[in-house]
Design a protein around this motif. Structure first.
Motif, short mmCIF file in Angstrom:
data_model
loop_
_atom_site.label_atom_id
_atom_site.label_comp_id
_atom_site.label_asym_id
_atom_site.label_seq_id
_atom_site.Cartn_x
_atom_site.Cartn_y
_atom_site.Cartn_z
N LEU A 170 -2.35 -48.96 50.93
CA LEU A 170 -3.35 -47.91 51.44
C LEU A 170 -3.31 -46.85 50.57
CD1 LEU A 170 -2.52 -47.98 55.33
CD2 LEU A 170 -4.34 -49.07 54.23
N GLY A 171 -2.10 -46.61 49.95
CA GLY A 171 -1.89 -45.30 49.02
C GLY A 171 -2.74 -45.42 47.83
N THR A 172 -2.90 -46.52 47.43
CA THR A 172 -3.54 -46.84 46.08
C THR A 172 -4.99 -47.11 46.40
OG1 THR A 172 -2.88 -49.11 45.95
CG2 THR A 172 -1.41 -47.61 44.86
N SER A 173 -5.45 -47.15 47.63
CA SER A 173 -6.84 -47.47 47.86
C SER A 173 -7.73 -46.21 47.96
CB SER A 173 -7.25 -48.36 48.87
OG SER A 173 -6.49 -49.50 48.80
N PRO A 174 -8.69 -45.59 47.31
CA PRO A 174 -9.55 -44.60 47.26
C PRO A 174 -10.24 -44.35 48.61
CG PRO A 174 -10.55 -46.21 45.87
CD PRO A 174 -9.21 -46.66 46.14
N GLU A 175 -10.63 -45.50 49.32
CA GLU A 175 -11.21 -45.52 50.68
C GLU A 175 -10.81 -46.73 51.31
OE1 GLU A 175 -15.61 -46.90 49.92
OE2 GLU A 175 -15.15 -44.87 49.62
N TRP A 176 -10.71 -46.74 52.59
CA TRP A 176 -10.33 -47.79 53.41
C TRP A 176 -11.70 -48.70 54.21
CZ3 TRP A 176 -6.21 -44.81 56.50
CH2 TRP A 176 -5.33 -44.40 55.48
N SER A 177 -11.88 -50.07 53.84
CA SER A 177 -12.72 -50.60 54.05
C SER A 177 -12.66 -51.26 55.63
CB SER A 177 -12.94 -51.84 53.45
OG SER A 177 -12.04 -53.11 53.68
N GLY A 178 -13.75 -51.64 56.07
CA GLY A 178 -13.74 -52.23 57.50
C GLY A 178 -12.71 -53.45 57.57
N ASP A 179 -12.49 -54.02 56.71
CA ASP A 179 -11.42 -55.29 56.62
C ASP A 179 -9.95 -54.57 56.67
OD1 ASP A 179 -13.63 -57.06 56.77
OD2 ASP A 179 -13.47 -57.10 54.67
N THR A 180 -9.78 -53.34 56.55
CA THR A 180 -8.44 -52.80 56.30
C THR A 180 -7.38 -53.34 57.58
OG1 THR A 180 -9.03 -51.02 54.83
CG2 THR A 180 -6.87 -50.81 56.09
N LEU A 181 -8.09 -52.95 58.76
CA LEU A 181 -7.01 -53.49 60.07
C LEU A 181 -6.62 -54.81 59.97
CD1 LEU A 181 -8.53 -51.33 62.94
CD2 LEU A 181 -6.34 -51.28 61.58
N THR A 182 -7.59 -55.67 59.61
CA THR A 182 -7.65 -57.24 59.61
C THR A 182 -6.04 -57.31 58.69
OG1 THR A 182 -9.60 -57.67 60.00
CG2 THR A 182 -8.31 -59.47 59.09
N TRP A 183 -6.53 -56.82 57.24
CA TRP A 183 -5.55 -57.09 56.34
C TRP A 183 -4.11 -56.68 56.91
CZ3 TRP A 183 -2.43 -53.55 53.65
CH2 TRP A 183 -1.74 -54.03 52.57
N ILE A 184 -4.04 -55.60 57.52
CA ILE A 184 -2.66 -55.02 58.00
C ILE A 184 -2.07 -55.97 58.99
CG2 ILE A 184 -1.60 -52.99 59.28
CD1 ILE A 184 -3.51 -51.35 58.04
N ALA A 185 -2.99 -56.43 59.84
CA ALA A 185 -2.61 -57.35 60.98
C ALA A 185 -1.84 -58.68 60.15
CB ALA A 185 -3.78 -57.63 61.73
N ASP A 186 -2.73 -59.18 59.24
CA ASP A 186 -2.27 -60.47 58.51
C ASP A 186 -0.88 -60.21 57.77
OD1 ASP A 186 -4.49 -61.81 59.33
OD2 ASP A 186 -5.87 -61.62 57.63
#
Length: 238
Positions: A170-186
């Protein structure tokens, strides 16, 4: 005559703010219904050793070699009593290693147990893991709390690894996409039951069962439980 060093160890995280809570373990034993969660080496022999008053009982285990839950609980109480006495005795030393406090007892042996405390510590690992965790112990202290402590040795992922990975991503991503929550959950699913695609109440209840406490009663975790989770579950599953 040859000798060998026999050692018993059990650990708590060094960051723990309280001593092992043996009464909490005794209470949780009452709630454990599955005797297979105990890891007896020799069920009948272990029971006779831990509960000498039962040595004349004919049916300490059933025909499949399973221990009745009543006997398992009584043995568990004896194990906790012995462990509490052992860790408070002069036979046990407390060491600090990395992020753990390690209770250690042992000595040279000519074929017998070197100390009573060593045997008590060995027996502690026969308890259900949830009971050990409830008392504050970490059964597998050889697993580093953080990959940063593993000195390059490949180990299984830990909670700290996953938190570090999520923070870094998250800290190295300039913006968070709609897939971010899915990636965190995985990513969380690598060290916990995957949090997606299930009834909210079911997930909370399963979390409470696995970790031996209700997260709603934890001042930190309670902040992160969806306030309407139970209501939504009642509405969806009357």
């Amino acid at each position: 005559m040859a000798t060998s060093m026999l050692v018993g160890t059990i650990a708590v995280p060094a960051a723990s703010t309280e001593s092992p809570n043996f009464d909490r373990g005794r209470e949780l034993l009452k709630e454990v219904e599955d005797p297979s969660l105990y890891t007896f080496d020799d069920p009948e022999g272990d029971l006779k050793e831990l509960l000498p008053d039962l040595s004349v009982e004919p049916d300490l285990v059933d025909k499949d070699g399973e221990v009745p839950i009543g006997y398992a609980r009584r043995a568990g109480l004896a194990i906790i009593d012995n462990l509490e006495e052992a860790l408070d005795s002069h036979e046990t030393t407390l060491l600090t290693v990395a992020d753990y406090w390690i209770y250690l007892s042992g000595g040279l042996s000519h074929g017998g147990t070197p100390t009573t405390a060593t045997k008590a510590i060995w027996d502690a690992h026969k308890l259900p893991e949830s009971v050990l965790f409830a008392m504050g112990f970490t059964p597998d202290y050889e697993l580093s709390l953080s990959r940063a402590n593993s000195h390059g040795v490949s180990t299984s992922l830990t909670d700290t690894d996953v938190v570090d990975a999520i923070a870094l991503r998250l800290g190295t991503s300039p913006e968070w996409s709609g897939d971010t929550l899915t990636w965190i959950a995985d990513t969380i699913g690598k060290v916990r039951k995957h949090p997606g695609g299930r009834d909210p109440r079911e997930y909370r209840l399963q979390f409470a069962e696995e970790h031996a406490f209700d997260p709603r009663e934890d001042s930190f975790l309670a902040q992160y439980i969806n306030e309407g989770a139970d209501d939504e579950a009642d509405h969806a599953h009357p």
